[in-house]
Scaffold this motif. Structure first.
Motif, PDB file in Angstrom:
ATOM      1  N   LEU A 102       8.194  -3.694   5.318  1.00  0.00           N
ATOM      2  CA  LEU A 102       7.855  -4.276   4.026  1.00  0.00           C
ATOM      3  C   LEU A 102       7.572  -5.750   4.285  1.00  0.00           C
ATOM      4  N   GLN A 103       6.313  -6.105   4.240  1.00  0.00           N
ATOM      5  CA  GLN A 103       5.884  -7.443   4.636  1.00  0.00           C
ATOM      6  C   GLN A 103       5.818  -8.360   3.420  1.00  0.00           C
ATOM      7  N   SER A 104       6.724  -9.350   3.399  1.00  0.00           N
ATOM      8  CA  SER A 104       6.747 -10.346   2.326  1.00  0.00           C
ATOM      9  C   SER A 104       6.324 -11.692   2.892  1.00  0.00           C
ATOM     10  N   VAL A 105       6.417 -12.725   2.090  1.00  0.00           N
ATOM     11  CA  VAL A 105       5.942 -14.052   2.482  1.00  0.00           C
ATOM     12  C   VAL A 105       6.643 -14.524   3.753  1.00  0.00           C
ATOM     13  N   GLY A 106       5.842 -14.943   4.735  1.00  0.00           N
ATOM     14  CA  GLY A 106       6.385 -15.473   5.974  1.00  0.00           C
ATOM     15  C   GLY A 106       6.631 -14.452   7.066  1.00  0.00           C
ATOM     16  N   ILE A 107       6.341 -13.172   6.808  1.00  0.00           N
ATOM     17  CA  ILE A 107       6.530 -12.123   7.801  1.00  0.00           C
ATOM     18  C   ILE A 107       5.186 -11.840   8.484  1.00  0.00           C
ATOM     19  N   MET A 108       5.238 -11.536   9.782  1.00  0.00           N
ATOM     20  CA  MET A 108       4.025 -11.203  10.522  1.00  0.00           C
ATOM     21  C   MET A 108       4.097  -9.780  11.056  1.00  0.00           C
ATOM     22  N   THR A 109       3.026  -9.013  10.890  1.00  0.00           N
ATOM     23  CA  THR A 109       2.911  -7.691  11.494  1.00  0.00           C
ATOM     24  C   THR A 109       1.635  -7.641  12.319  1.00  0.00           C
ATOM     25  N   VAL A 110       1.536  -6.607  13.154  1.00  0.00           N
ATOM     26  CA  VAL A 110       0.409  -6.484  14.072  1.00  0.00           C
ATOM     27  C   VAL A 110      -0.193  -5.089  13.964  1.00  0.00           C
ATOM     28  N   THR A 111      -1.510  -5.038  13.817  1.00  0.00           N
ATOM     29  CA  THR A 111      -2.251  -3.786  13.930  1.00  0.00           C
ATOM     30  C   THR A 111      -2.850  -3.732  15.331  1.00  0.00           C
ATOM     31  N   HIS A 112      -2.591  -2.650  16.057  1.00  0.00           N
ATOM     32  CA  HIS A 112      -3.023  -2.534  17.444  1.00  0.00           C
ATOM     33  C   HIS A 112      -4.339  -1.765  17.564  1.00  0.00           C
ATOM     34  N   PRO A 113      -5.066  -1.990  18.649  1.00  0.00           N
ATOM     35  CA  PRO A 113      -6.288  -1.207  18.888  1.00  0.00           C
ATOM     36  C   PRO A 113      -5.967   0.270  19.047  1.00  0.00           C
ATOM     37  N   ASN A 114      -6.904   1.099  18.637  1.00  0.00           N
ATOM     38  CA  ASN A 114      -6.799   2.554  18.823  1.00  0.00           C
ATOM     39  C   ASN A 114      -5.541   3.149  18.204  1.00  0.00           C
ATOM     40  N   SER A 115      -5.093   2.543  17.101  1.00  0.00           N
ATOM     41  CA  SER A 115      -3.910   3.076  16.420  1.00  0.00           C
ATOM     42  C   SER A 115      -4.174   3.134  14.922  1.00  0.00           C
ATOM     43  N   LYS A 116      -3.582   4.117  14.291  1.00  0.00           N
ATOM     44  CA  LYS A 116      -3.764   4.310  12.855  1.00  0.00           C
ATOM     45  C   LYS A 116      -2.680   3.565  12.087  1.00  0.00           C
ATOM     46  N   ASN A 117      -3.090   2.809  11.081  1.00  0.00           N
ATOM     47  CA  ASN A 117      -2.164   2.053  10.238  1.00  0.00           C
ATOM     48  C   ASN A 117      -2.493   2.298   8.771  1.00  0.00           C
ATOM     49  N   ARG A 118      -1.469   2.284   7.945  1.00  0.00           N
ATOM     50  CA  ARG A 118      -1.670   2.348   6.501  1.00  0.00           C
ATOM     51  C   ARG A 118      -0.998   1.137   5.874  1.00  0.00           C
ATOM     52  N   ILE A 119      -1.751   0.392   5.072  1.00  0.00           N
ATOM     53  CA  ILE A 119      -1.257  -0.833   4.454  1.00  0.00           C
ATOM     54  C   ILE A 119      -1.424  -0.706   2.946  1.00  0.00           C
ATOM     55  N   VAL A 120      -0.316  -0.830   2.222  1.00  0.00           N
ATOM     56  CA  VAL A 120      -0.335  -0.749   0.763  1.00  0.00           C
ATOM     57  C   VAL A 120       0.074  -2.107   0.214  1.00  0.00           C
ATOM     58  N   THR A 121      -0.802  -2.735  -0.549  1.00  0.00           N
ATOM     59  CA  THR A 121      -0.534  -4.082  -1.058  1.00  0.00           C
ATOM     60  C   THR A 121      -0.176  -4.029  -2.541  1.00  0.00           C
ATOM     61  N   ASN A 122       0.477  -5.100  -3.010  1.00  0.00           N
ATOM     62  CA  ASN A 122       0.608  -5.255  -4.459  1.00  0.00           C
ATOM     63  C   ASN A 122      -0.559  -6.085  -4.975  1.00  0.00           C
ATOM     64  N   GLN A 123      -0.559  -6.395  -6.251  1.00  0.00           N
ATOM     65  CA  GLN A 123      -1.733  -7.024  -6.861  1.00  0.00           C
ATOM     66  C   GLN A 123      -1.885  -8.506  -6.510  1.00  0.00           C
ATOM     67  N   ARG A 124      -0.903  -9.109  -5.835  1.00  0.00           N
ATOM     68  CA  ARG A 124      -0.996 -10.539  -5.521  1.00  0.00           C
ATOM     69  C   ARG A 124      -1.056 -10.786  -4.016  1.00  0.00           C
ATOM     70  N   CYS A 125      -1.318  -9.759  -3.240  1.00  0.00           N
ATOM     71  CA  CYS A 125      -1.198  -9.881  -1.799  1.00  0.00           C
ATOM     72  C   CYS A 125      -2.297 -10.776  -1.206  1.00  0.00           C
ATOM     73  N   ARG A 126      -1.858 -11.737  -0.418  1.00  0.00           N
ATOM     74  CA  ARG A 126      -2.778 -12.627   0.297  1.00  0.00           C
ATOM     75  C   ARG A 126      -2.268 -12.776   1.726  1.00  0.00           C
ATOM     76  N   ASN A 127      -3.130 -12.478   2.686  1.00  0.00           N
ATOM     77  CA  ASN A 127      -2.741 -12.520   4.092  1.00  0.00           C
ATOM     78  C   ASN A 127      -3.686 -13.398   4.903  1.00  0.00           C
ATOM     79  N   ILE A 128      -3.111 -14.111   5.856  1.00  0.00           N
ATOM     80  CA  ILE A 128      -3.887 -14.730   6.924  1.00  0.00           C
ATOM     81  C   ILE A 128      -3.964 -13.699   8.043  1.00  0.00           C
ATOM     82  N   ILE A 129      -5.162 -13.437   8.550  1.00  0.00           N
ATOM     83  CA  ILE A 129      -5.342 -12.408   9.570  1.00  0.00           C
ATOM     84  C   ILE A 129      -6.064 -13.006  10.773  1.00  0.00           C
TER      85      ILE A 129
END
Length: 329
Positions: A102-129
């Motif tokens: 559960l990624q909240s403000v200040g948390i970092m996650t990583v999506t890797h190559p050749n891997s399946k990810n599912r990301i569900v955001t709320n209505q205010r989600c803003r990410n630096i990528i």
């Protein structure tokens, strides 16, 4: 989070709008183009607005993505890139084969190559990528370890990155925004900056090669080289003489020279110069106008300002005075 306060110049990304749309198909196509192939689901009754700002540097890119509606994104296995995601506003849930965060403000996650990810955001989600290619990451890992690795790099997500590590990455991204906006001919140094950024991430974000990287940096160094590093770090503002360094380490000057060439692929003078440039860069960033460039250089015994400025510009892409002015803004 305290780390996010360091992104005080992220507003430069506002100058690089890539798209702003309410149209479902446009959003899906554009995000697939800039970030990665994916499936995009949203309640059709919800008013959808998505904004993407960002820029590329070398093979890499930095994006600021904001959804104004709850969305579900499924990243398929065709992507060849790493996506490092830091949340600035709202929250999102990131699921992959390894864990659920559960990624909240200040948390970092990583999506890797050749891997399946599912990301569900709320209505205010803003990410630096931050987008990095798998090839660039593996190339830098090879340079750091000295041999080719047989397994892809897998980073730990969520809370595994220390506060100090995340803060270092955020400070570097902040500087990147400054530099891209202010430095002319940025493309000429973007390759070297990408290498530095990837090296920082490999060292700061826990991954399946962290132990080998730490061993490479520490265990291979004989005691006299560790003492040499300690002496240089403690006397970086002084005029360091090779004879004094060898006496402190208890070995000959020739052994010191051979040691630096063997373990750091640099002469002692080059090692001292690079560390001094890095320390001065950090002091410029922290000055906020309380000191002049001359004040800081004199603290490190720099007398030839012109020569030092050329060395500094080659590494950071701008003059020391430009770095100081950017962070006084």
């Amino acid at each position: 989070m305290n780390q996010l306060s360091n992104l005080n110049h992220l507003h430069y990304m506002d100058e690089f709008l890539l798209f702003n749309s309410d149209d479902y198909q446009t959003i899906k196509d554009q995000i697939s183009h800039y970030l990665c192939p994916h499936q995009f689901d949203v309640d059709r009754l919800t008013t959808l607005n998505t904004r993407l700002n960002g820029f590329s540097f070398g093979n890499s890119a930095l994006y600021d993505l904001k959804y104004n509606a709850p969305v579900a994104i499924t990243i398929d296995e065709a992507s060849q890139n790493y996506l490092f995601r830091i949340t600035l506003e709202g929250e999102c849930e990131v699921d992959n084969a390894h864990n659920q965060v559960l990624q909240s403000v200040g948390i970092m996650t990583v999506t890797h190559p050749n891997s399946k990810n599912r990301i569900v955001t709320n209505q205010r989600c803003r990410n630096i990528i931050l987008k990095l290619t798998q090839q660039d990451v593996e190339t830098q890992l090879f340079k750091m370890l000295g041999y080719t690795c047989t397994h892809p790099v897998i980073f730990n997500s969520g809370l595994s990155c220390t506060s100090e590590g995340l803060n270092s990455i955020i400070e570097t991204l902040n500087y990147l925004c400054h530099a891209y906006y202010n430095i002319q001919n940025w493309s000429f140094i973007s390759g070297s900056f990408t290498q530095y950024l990837i090296e920082l991430i490999l060292l700061k974000v826990p991954n399946n090669y962290s132990q080998k990287l730490n061993e490479q940096r520490q265990l291979v160094l004989p005691n006299y080289m560790k003492k040499a590093q300690q002496y240089i770090q403690n006397h970086i503002q002084d005029n360091i003489v090779l004879a004094d360094l060898s006496v402190f380490c208890g070995v000959s000057s020739r052994t010191i020279q051979k040691g630096f060439n063997q373990y750091f692929q640099q002469t002692p003078i080059e090692y001292i110069r690079d560390l001094r440039v890095e320390r001065i860069h950090q002091d410029l960033l922290k000055s906020h106008g309380n000191e002049t460039v001359t004040d800081i250089l004199l603290q490190y015994g720099i007398q030839s300002f012109g020569h030092f400025s050329n060395v500094y510009k080659k590494r950071y892409g701008c003059l020391p005075s430009q770095t100081l002015k950017m962070y006084m803004a």
